[in-house]
Design a protein around this motif. Structure first.
Motif, PDB file in Angstrom:
ATOM      1  N   ASP A  32      -3.363  -2.622   5.350  1.00 23.88           N
ATOM      2  CA  ASP A  32      -2.805  -3.598   3.994  1.00 23.88           C
ATOM      3  C   ASP A  32      -1.553  -3.995   4.341  1.00 23.88           C
ATOM      4  N   ALA A  33      -0.744  -3.304   4.664  1.00 22.09           N
ATOM      5  CA  ALA A  33       0.706  -3.783   4.869  1.00 22.09           C
ATOM      6  C   ALA A  33       0.729  -5.103   5.884  1.00 22.09           C
ATOM      7  N   ARG A  34      -0.189  -5.091   6.929  1.00 24.88           N
ATOM      8  CA  ARG A  34       0.092  -6.186   7.829  1.00 24.88           C
ATOM      9  C   ARG A  34      -0.832  -7.199   7.119  1.00 24.88           C
ATOM     10  N   ALA A  35      -1.842  -6.967   6.221  1.00 24.96           N
ATOM     11  CA  ALA A  35      -2.309  -8.109   5.365  1.00 24.96           C
ATOM     12  C   ALA A  35      -1.674  -8.700   4.448  1.00 24.96           C
ATOM     13  N   GLN A  36      -0.965  -8.082   4.020  1.00 27.04           N
ATOM     14  CA  GLN A  36       0.265  -8.793   2.806  1.00 27.04           C
ATOM     15  C   GLN A  36       1.355  -9.299   3.652  1.00 27.04           C
ATOM     16  N   ALA A  37       1.570  -8.962   4.629  1.00 31.75           N
ATOM     17  CA  ALA A  37       2.826  -9.778   5.418  1.00 31.75           C
ATOM     18  C   ALA A  37       2.490 -11.006   5.896  1.00 31.75           C
ATOM     19  N   GLU A  38       1.151 -11.176   6.305  1.00 25.91           N
ATOM     20  CA  GLU A  38       1.011 -12.202   6.798  1.00 25.91           C
ATOM     21  C   GLU A  38       1.151 -13.514   6.068  1.00 25.91           C
ATOM     22  N   PRO A  39       0.797 -13.734   4.676  1.00 28.40           N
ATOM     23  CA  PRO A  39       1.258 -14.807   4.010  1.00 28.40           C
ATOM     24  C   PRO A  39       2.556 -14.982   3.826  1.00 28.40           C
ATOM     25  N   LEU A  40       3.241 -14.032   3.812  1.00 29.54           N
ATOM     26  CA  LEU A  40       4.694 -14.128   3.773  1.00 29.54           C
ATOM     27  C   LEU A  40       5.479 -15.036   5.223  1.00 29.54           C
ATOM     28  N   ARG A  41       4.735 -14.326   6.209  1.00 29.74           N
ATOM     29  CA  ARG A  41       5.250 -14.931   7.457  1.00 29.74           C
ATOM     30  C   ARG A  41       5.010 -16.461   7.426  1.00 29.74           C
ATOM     31  N   GLU A  42       3.690 -16.673   7.203  1.00 27.44           N
ATOM     32  CA  GLU A  42       3.593 -18.145   7.018  1.00 27.44           C
ATOM     33  C   GLU A  42       4.523 -18.996   6.049  1.00 27.44           C
ATOM     34  N   HIS A  43       4.955 -18.428   5.123  1.00 26.76           N
ATOM     35  CA  HIS A  43       5.870 -18.977   4.003  1.00 26.76           C
ATOM     36  C   HIS A  43       7.546 -18.817   4.622  1.00 26.76           C
ATOM     37  N   GLY A  44       7.584 -18.396   5.893  1.00 28.37           N
ATOM     38  CA  GLY A  44       9.023 -18.411   6.445  1.00 28.37           C
ATOM     39  C   GLY A  44       9.782 -17.094   6.443  1.00 28.37           C
ATOM     40  N   VAL A  45       8.969 -15.976   5.889  1.00 29.08           N
ATOM     41  CA  VAL A  45       9.771 -14.890   5.579  1.00 29.08           C
ATOM     42  C   VAL A  45       9.539 -13.943   6.979  1.00 29.08           C
ATOM     43  N   GLU A  46      10.787 -13.284   7.254  1.00 28.24           N
ATOM     44  CA  GLU A  46      10.475 -12.249   8.604  1.00 28.24           C
ATOM     45  C   GLU A  46      10.108 -11.112   7.979  1.00 28.24           C
ATOM     46  N   VAL A  47       9.180 -10.472   8.301  1.00 28.85           N
ATOM     47  CA  VAL A  47       8.514  -9.076   7.816  1.00 28.85           C
ATOM     48  C   VAL A  47       8.558  -7.948   9.010  1.00 28.85           C
ATOM     49  N   ARG A  48       9.332  -6.883   8.758  1.00 21.24           N
ATOM     50  CA  ARG A  48       9.421  -6.089   9.562  1.00 21.24           C
ATOM     51  C   ARG A  48       8.837  -4.578   9.120  1.00 21.24           C
ATOM     52  N   LEU A  49       7.812  -4.336   9.609  1.00 20.30           N
ATOM     53  CA  LEU A  49       6.997  -3.267   9.095  1.00 20.30           C
ATOM     54  C   LEU A  49       7.394  -1.919  10.089  1.00 20.30           C
ATOM     55  N   GLY A  50       7.168  -0.861   9.284  1.00 17.26           N
ATOM     56  CA  GLY A  50       7.517   0.420  10.031  1.00 17.26           C
ATOM     57  C   GLY A  50       8.830   1.032   9.923  1.00 17.26           C
ATOM     58  N   ASP A  51       9.717   0.223   9.450  1.00 17.71           N
ATOM     59  CA  ASP A  51      11.257   0.720   9.304  1.00 17.71           C
ATOM     60  C   ASP A  51      11.668  -0.215   7.897  1.00 17.71           C
ATOM     61  N   GLY A  52      11.598   0.927   7.067  1.00 14.41           N
ATOM     62  CA  GLY A  52      12.269   0.676   5.919  1.00 14.41           C
ATOM     63  C   GLY A  52      13.684   1.030   5.447  1.00 14.41           C
ATOM     64  N   ASP A  53      14.393   1.480   6.555  1.00 19.13           N
ATOM     65  CA  ASP A  53      15.747   2.246   6.269  1.00 19.13           C
ATOM     66  C   ASP A  53      16.766   1.539   6.909  1.00 19.13           C
TER      67      ASP A  53
END
Length: 467
Positions: free
Chosen positions: A44-65
């Protein structure tokens, strides 16, 4: 701030939820270099991240700290605790921290921004903000209820098509806000809740008070000393009351909601706003919600007749003192949204004789005052959930003659057992009331799922009674 302030600014958005995604998109649209971090790294997180990456956002999953190097602003989603590693690292590094609401306030258009009519409180926020939006619509204004409900506030605040916004704010959102200055704002009530998050009742109340900016018309609850104290510093203020209003208050005279705060001469003039019958569902605490909503609308200049029309048009949300069924002369009422003792106390006060269904996660709150106040109304109590023992102990201290049934089950069928036991305690004319005084996450996906389970169990009980 205008759009140029954001260009190339390195911003970290913490959290991949609805508000985090909205904040990331809004900042990227303004040219910021956005990195969104989240501890999740599932499908689910990866699916939500993909449109953001297409929007120019760098998304880092697996590390929220981990704070990304070079960050000079962190935007946290609601619920991020101040002692969480990421905001802790930002504070230690001297990096600014905004909540989503603070960001939304700063993203408003430089000219023509819709004013905010905001409210907070331990209980009643969503009902009151939806009442407010209904009143504003009845007056012909283009509006939207936002904040803790509906459209992400970052999106709504930047939209020039609205005349005014009805904004519900939680203590979590307000904690991370520093420059808010709504046109008018109300604190509905303050009672112990989320103490585990804020650390103390004083800190919780102080965060509620952040809703009053330097130019805000402050609305307080005349029956709640904490809200009155929070509003003391405002240059303009009013109060709402369930009693006959004094000048500077909106209140109740016989069966009418009356304004003595926003008329031309509050000492000599009063304006009729609505009837008690216009408030649905009817209960004292819901009348208070209606009065607070009316006060905010009147502060914006809404005419009295629009208050009545808006309250009549209002449709209550589910799980708020909702009548489910009457079975063998007993009313079954779902107030699963009563997730803390203050809300449960208001709910119990609306009924004369009650079989009380209670329990869940108390979040550090005490229940002695609640039980003491409602002891005379209780026909019996059926307890479930993680902290049911604490409620049982309070009942033993303050209502020792009230029969109590402890339901230890936690599986799917537990609510059927609860409702069956409650039906055995109830007499014709009584109310079986689900007003848990605790959060639901120990057993259910949320208060809605808990209320749905209760309603389904009641309907099964009704089917057996009819058969």
């Amino acid at each position: 701030m205008n759009a140029d302030n954001w260009r190339d600014r390195p911003v970290c958005v913490a959290g991949l939820g609805v508000s985090g995604r909205a904040a990331a998109r809004a900042l990227a649209d303004r040219g910021a270099r956005v990195t969104l971090v989240d501890a999740r790294d599932d499908a689910d997180a990866r699916a939500q991240a993909e449109p953001l990456r297409e929007h120019g956002v760098e998304v880092r999953l697996g590390d929220g700290d981990t704070l990304p190097p070079g960050t000079d602003l962190v935007v946290v989603s609601p619920g991020w605790r101040p002692d969480a590693p990421l905001p802790g690292a930002a504070a230690a590094a001297g990096v600014e921290i905004y909540g989503e609401v603070e960001l939304a306030w700063r993203l408003r258009p430089a000219e023509g921004a819709a004013p905010w009519l905001a409210l907070t409180g331990t209980n009643g926020k969503t009902t009151a903000v939806r009442m407010l939006a209904s009143i504003l619509r009845a007056a012909g204004h283009r509006t939207l209820a936002v904040g803790n409900v509906g459209t992400p506030i970052v999106e709504a605040a930047a939209d020039p098509s609205y005349d005014v916004l009805a904004v519900e704010l939680s203590s979590f959102q307000l904690h991370w806000s520093s420059s808010l200055d709504p046109l008018a704002a109300a604190v509905l009530n303050v009672a112990p809740d989320h103490i585990d998050w804020h650390g103390s009742l004083e800190a919780y109340a102080a965060d509620k008070g952040r809703i009053f900016g330097p130019g805000t018309f402050a609305v307080a609850n005349a029956a709640d000393p904490v809200t009155l104290r929070l509003a003391e510093g405002a240059s303009r203020r009013a109060a709402f009351t369930l009693a006959i209003p004094a000048p500077g208050e909106v209140g109740v005279v016989e069966d009418l909601l009356v304004d003595r705060a926003f008329t031309a001469d509050p000492v000599r003039e009063a304006a009729e706003l609505a009837s008690l019958s216009d408030v649905r569902p009817f209960a004292p605490h819901n009348v208070a919600n209606a009065l607070a909503a009316a006060a905010l609308a009147r502060a914006y200049g809404v005419p009295p007749e629009a208050v009545r029309e808006g309250l009549r048009a209002f449709t209550p949300d589910p799980h708020r003192i909702a009548h489910v069924a009457t079975v063998d002369g007993v009313d079954y009422v779902d107030d699963s949204k009563a997730t803390n003792p203050h809300a449960a106390q208001a709910s119990l006060a609306a009924y004369e004789k009650v079989v009380w269904i209670a329990g869940g996660l108390l979040k550090g709150a005490e229940v002695d005052d609640l039980v003491r106040s409602c002891a005379g109304r209780l026909r019996g109590a059926v307890l479930l959930g993680a902290d049911r023992g604490k409620i049982a102990e309070a009942l033993a201290r303050h209502a020792p003659d009230v029969p109590v049934v402890d339901v230890a089950e936690t599986e799917t069928g537990a609510m059927d057992t609860v409702v069956t036991q409650a039906s055995r305690l109830a007499r014709p004319g009584d109310t079986v009331l689900l007003a848990p005084a605790g959060a639901s996450f120990d057993m259910f996906a949320g208060y809605g799922a808990r209320g749905d389970a209760f309603a389904a169990a009641v309907h099964r009980l009704a089917g057996r009674a009819a058969g």
